[in-house]
Design an enzyme around this catalytic site. Structure first.
Site, mmCIF file in Angstrom:
data_model
loop_
_atom_site.group_PDB
_atom_site.id
_atom_site.type_symbol
_atom_site.label_atom_id
_atom_site.label_comp_id
_atom_site.label_asym_id
_atom_site.label_seq_id
_atom_site.Cartn_x
_atom_site.Cartn_y
_atom_site.Cartn_z
ATOM 1 N N PHE A 31 0.825 -1.206 0.000
ATOM 2 C CA PHE A 31 0.000 0.000 0.000
ATOM 3 C C PHE A 31 0.863 1.261 0.000
ATOM 4 O O PHE A 31 0.741 2.112 -0.893
ATOM 5 C CB PHE A 31 -0.954 0.017 1.208
ATOM 6 C CG PHE A 31 -1.651 1.333 1.381
ATOM 7 C CD1 PHE A 31 -2.536 1.804 0.421
ATOM 8 C CD2 PHE A 31 -1.398 2.130 2.509
ATOM 9 C CE1 PHE A 31 -3.167 3.046 0.559
ATOM 10 C CE2 PHE A 31 -2.022 3.363 2.658
ATOM 11 C CZ PHE A 31 -2.905 3.811 1.686
ATOM 12 N N LEU A 415 -1.947 13.768 19.732
ATOM 13 C CA LEU A 415 -2.534 13.109 20.905
ATOM 14 C C LEU A 415 -2.545 11.596 20.763
ATOM 15 O O LEU A 415 -2.651 11.078 19.674
ATOM 16 C CB LEU A 415 -3.958 13.625 21.085
ATOM 17 C CG LEU A 415 -4.051 15.148 21.205
ATOM 18 C CD1 LEU A 415 -5.509 15.581 21.173
ATOM 19 C CD2 LEU A 415 -3.386 15.613 22.489
HETATM 20 S S1 MYA Z 1 -1.503 5.245 14.691
HETATM 21 C C1 MYA Z 1 -2.443 4.092 15.656
HETATM 22 C C2 MYA Z 1 -2.819 2.907 14.850
HETATM 23 N N1 MYA Z 1 -3.727 2.028 15.562
HETATM 24 C C3 MYA Z 1 -3.341 0.955 16.279
HETATM 25 O O1 MYA Z 1 -2.185 0.626 16.371
HETATM 26 C C4 MYA Z 1 -4.463 0.221 16.996
HETATM 27 C C5 MYA Z 1 -4.311 -1.282 16.956
HETATM 28 N N2 MYA Z 1 -4.145 -1.741 15.571
HETATM 29 C C6 MYA Z 1 -5.118 -1.730 14.636
HETATM 30 O O2 MYA Z 1 -6.251 -1.331 14.867
HETATM 31 C C7 MYA Z 1 -4.738 -2.254 13.273
HETATM 32 O O3 MYA Z 1 -3.591 -3.071 13.387
HETATM 33 C C8 MYA Z 1 -4.486 -1.134 12.236
HETATM 34 C C9 MYA Z 1 -3.996 -1.743 10.913
HETATM 35 C C10 MYA Z 1 -5.794 -0.382 11.962
HETATM 36 C C11 MYA Z 1 -3.419 -0.154 12.726
HETATM 37 N N3 MYA Z 1 -0.554 3.638 10.160
HETATM 38 O O4 MYA Z 1 -5.819 -3.574 7.346
HETATM 39 P P1 MYA Z 1 -4.466 -4.163 7.301
HETATM 40 C C12 MYA Z 1 -0.456 -0.500 7.119
HETATM 41 C C13 MYA Z 1 -0.527 3.554 8.816
HETATM 42 O O5 MYA Z 1 -4.365 -5.533 6.719
HETATM 43 P P2 MYA Z 1 -4.472 -4.219 10.181
HETATM 44 C C14 MYA Z 1 -2.707 6.238 13.935
HETATM 45 O O6 MYA Z 1 -3.846 6.214 14.279
HETATM 46 C C15 MYA Z 1 0.511 -1.656 6.951
HETATM 47 O O7 MYA Z 1 1.837 -1.180 6.850
HETATM 48 N N4 MYA Z 1 -0.504 2.384 8.146
HETATM 49 O O8 MYA Z 1 -3.754 -4.148 8.742
HETATM 50 C C16 MYA Z 1 -2.247 7.137 12.775
HETATM 51 C C17 MYA Z 1 0.002 -2.275 5.671
HETATM 52 O O9 MYA Z 1 0.376 -1.504 4.539
HETATM 53 P P3 MYA Z 1 1.667 -1.943 3.669
HETATM 54 C C18 MYA Z 1 -0.521 1.260 8.874
HETATM 55 O O10 MYA Z 1 -3.436 -4.594 11.167
HETATM 56 C C19 MYA Z 1 -2.738 6.515 11.488
HETATM 57 C C20 MYA Z 1 -1.516 -2.118 5.822
HETATM 58 O O11 MYA Z 1 -1.722 -1.039 6.761
HETATM 59 C C21 MYA Z 1 -0.544 1.271 10.263
HETATM 60 O O12 MYA Z 1 -5.714 -5.028 10.134
HETATM 61 C C22 MYA Z 1 -2.197 7.187 10.269
HETATM 62 C C23 MYA Z 1 -2.142 -3.372 6.405
HETATM 63 O O13 MYA Z 1 -3.519 -3.161 6.482
HETATM 64 C C24 MYA Z 1 -0.552 2.521 10.910
HETATM 65 N N5 MYA Z 1 -0.573 2.639 12.244
HETATM 66 O O14 MYA Z 1 -4.912 -2.693 10.475
HETATM 67 C C25 MYA Z 1 -2.724 6.572 8.991
HETATM 68 N N6 MYA Z 1 -0.561 -0.004 10.699
HETATM 69 O O15 MYA Z 1 1.327 -3.285 3.065
HETATM 70 C C26 MYA Z 1 -2.099 7.147 7.740
HETATM 71 C C27 MYA Z 1 -0.528 -0.776 9.624
HETATM 72 O O16 MYA Z 1 1.873 -0.870 2.625
HETATM 73 C C28 MYA Z 1 -2.652 8.501 7.402
HETATM 74 N N7 MYA Z 1 -0.498 -0.041 8.511
HETATM 75 O O17 MYA Z 1 2.840 -2.030 4.613
HETATM 76 C C29 MYA Z 1 -2.105 9.017 6.088
HETATM 77 C C30 MYA Z 1 -2.616 10.404 5.730
HETATM 78 C C31 MYA Z 1 -4.048 10.339 5.205
HETATM 79 C C32 MYA Z 1 -4.653 11.718 4.934
HETATM 80 C C33 MYA Z 1 -4.008 12.414 3.716
HETATM 81 C C34 MYA Z 1 -4.708 13.801 3.466
HETATM 82 C C35 MYA Z 1 -4.052 14.476 2.376
#
Ligand code: MYA
Length: 415
Positions: A31, A415
């Site tokens: 991703f 935060l």
């Molecule tokens: S950081 C806090 C994150 N939350 C937690 O740690 C809570 C516990 N964990 C979970 O709920 C899940 O494990 C999460 C992932 C939801 C984190 N930031 O769906 P998947 C990538 C970004 O199969 P899951 C916070 O809130 C991962 O590298 N990406 O995985 C800030 C892989 O991609 P790739 C993350 O474990 C968030 C893909 O997701 C993160 O079921 C900022 C896997 O998806 C992470 N923390 O769900 C978000 N963790 O294959 C980005 C995993 O490429 C914002 N991944 O490595 C970007 C800006 C958007 C706005 C832009 C505006 C212009």
């Protein structure tokens, strides 16, 4: 003297994680490789310019319909003004949000905290995005953004601060997170905003800086009992309690709680302080009123008003973020204060933060946490903070820095 209250730094888990982190640049990111973020392969390529990675596009070219979710799920916009909706988000996070490496603690953001964090000046309800199971209507995932102005070097950039990304434990590793990130991106673009800032405990392409948490024990007995910290070598419990003892009341003359009338002075103090950092938040009076005026059990702010001139010369603040203690028979909650924004001009930074520790102890916190951002390094060791095992990586979306920052060059706390 070595700090005896250091959350276990040399456990096998920590060693394994550090090794995994060290390997993470060679991992593929199916991703993140498709996104306008600094890519690992470009690290050190000084020919790439600083600034937006891709240009803004006309709003008419932004996709008008939401991204497709797997057919059993549906999007929902979360109205945080509604008590029921706020409780749903609260419960999802309470049971499924961030845990430490050893799964001993899980963040437990309060409802009032979530309301505060998600409704700053100019917030968009459309950026509070939930996912429900279609049949049960249960909330199973969440992601949010709030608008902010962040200065990068000389440029103030309108951004979204993205936080509270959470997928229910039973729905992990199904690639829901990328769809949620794309959907929040689309909704941010619809407001003509093209950059974002976020933090995570995991390494992704590519951190602008990596910070470390430090912990100052206020209630060492409880911290040891719940496994947050261990008794140091050659330390007894009573020596440890004595080591962390604090005076009953703040020391600095003129130290008091911030009030609404202080907003202009605190804004001036903060703007002046933050102007020295490479990346920092750009606070105006409205922001200061929202983010820094004290709110019970959410955010605390104190300042020093000179007894002679009545000028506001120093400022400190911390937010309240308890953690649930998982599987402990005696305790359920760890009360933690997190250092927010602090500015010292007349009082020594050491004495100012010692007063912050004193008031947080009075308020019943068990531990005071701080990152090594801004000038925090200058008080951490002397005030008996110990380095934690948690690292926090800071990221920008669609904005390239020529080189990474040191934590001390960062003037931003999310935060
Ligand atoms: S950081 C806090 C994150 N939350 C937690 O740690 C809570 C516990 N964990 C979970 O709920 C899940 O494990 C999460 C992932 C939801 C984190 N930031 O769906 P998947 C990538 C970004 O199969 P899951 C916070 O809130 C991962 O590298 N990406 O995985 C800030 C892989 O991609 P790739 C993350 O474990 C968030 C893909 O997701 C993160 O079921 C900022 C896997 O998806 C992470 N923390 O769900 C978000 N963790 O294959 C980005 C995993 O490429 C914002 N991944 O490595 C970007 C800006 C958007 C706005 C832009 C505006 C212009």
């Amino acid at each position: 003297e070595a700090n005896p209250l250091v959350k276990d730094d040399t456990s096998l888990e920590t060693i394994v994680r550090r090794f995994q982190d060290s390997m993470s640049e060679s991992k593929t990111h199916k991703f993140w490789e498709t996104q306008p973020v600094g890519q690992f392969k470009d690290i050190g390529d000084t020919s790439l310019p600083e600034g937006p990675i891709e240009p803004a596009t006309p709003l008419s070219e932004v996709k008008q319909e939401p991204y497709n979710l797997p057919s059993v799920y549906e999007w929902t916009t979360c109205d945080m003004n509604s008590d029921d909706m706020c409780s749903e988000v609260y419960n999802l996070l309470k049971n499924n949000y961030v845990e430490d490496d050893e799964n001993m603690f899980r963040f437990n953001y309060s409802k009032e905290f979530l309301r505060w964090a998600l409704r700053p000046p100019g917030y968009y309800q459309s950026w509070h995005i939930g996912v429900r199971a279609k049949t049960s209507k249960k909330l199973v995932a969440f992601i949010s953004g709030v608008p902010a102005r962040i200065r990068v070097r000389d440029e103030v950039v309108k951004m979204a601060e993205i936080n509270f990304l959470c997928v229910h434990k039973k729905l992990r590793s199904k690639r829901l997170a990328p769809v949620m990130i794309k959907e929040v991106t689309r909704r941010v673009h619809l407001e003509n905003i093209w950059q974002a800032a976020y933090t995570a405990g995991v390494i992704l392409p590519t951190p602008i800086t990596t910070c470390q948490y430090w912990h100052r024990s206020l209630n060492p007995k409880k911290l040891i009992d719940v496994g947050f910290s261990r008794l140091g070598a050659r330390m007894t419990m009573s020596r440890t309690i004595k080591l962390y003892k604090l005076p009953d009341a703040p020391i600095t003359p003129g130290f008091r709680k911030m009030e609404p009338r202080d907003v202009p002075a605190v804004t001036r103090l903060l703007r002046n302080y933050l102007s020295q950092f490479g990346v920092a938040t750009d606070f105006d009076e409205n922001d200061v009123e929202h983010w820094l005026l004290p709110r019970e059990d959410v955010v605390d702010s104190y300042l020093v008003e000179s007894p002679e001139t009545h000028d506001v010369t120093d400022f400190c603040s911390f937010y309240t973020l308890p953690s649930t203690i998982l599987g402990n028979p005696n305790y359920t909650t760890l009360k933690a204060a997190y250092s927010y924004y602090n500015v010292a001009t007349q009082t020594s930074f050491l004495q100012l933060m010692n007063d912050a520790l004193i008031v947080s102890k009075q308020k019943g916190f068990d531990v005071f946490n701080a990152l090594d951002v801004m000038h925090n390094e200058s008080f951490l060791k002397e005030l008996k903070f110990g380095p934690g095992d948690g690292q926090l990586h800071y990221y920008l979306y669609n904005y390239r820095l020529k080189s990474a920052l040191k934590p001390a060059e960062l003037g931003l706390v999310l935060l």
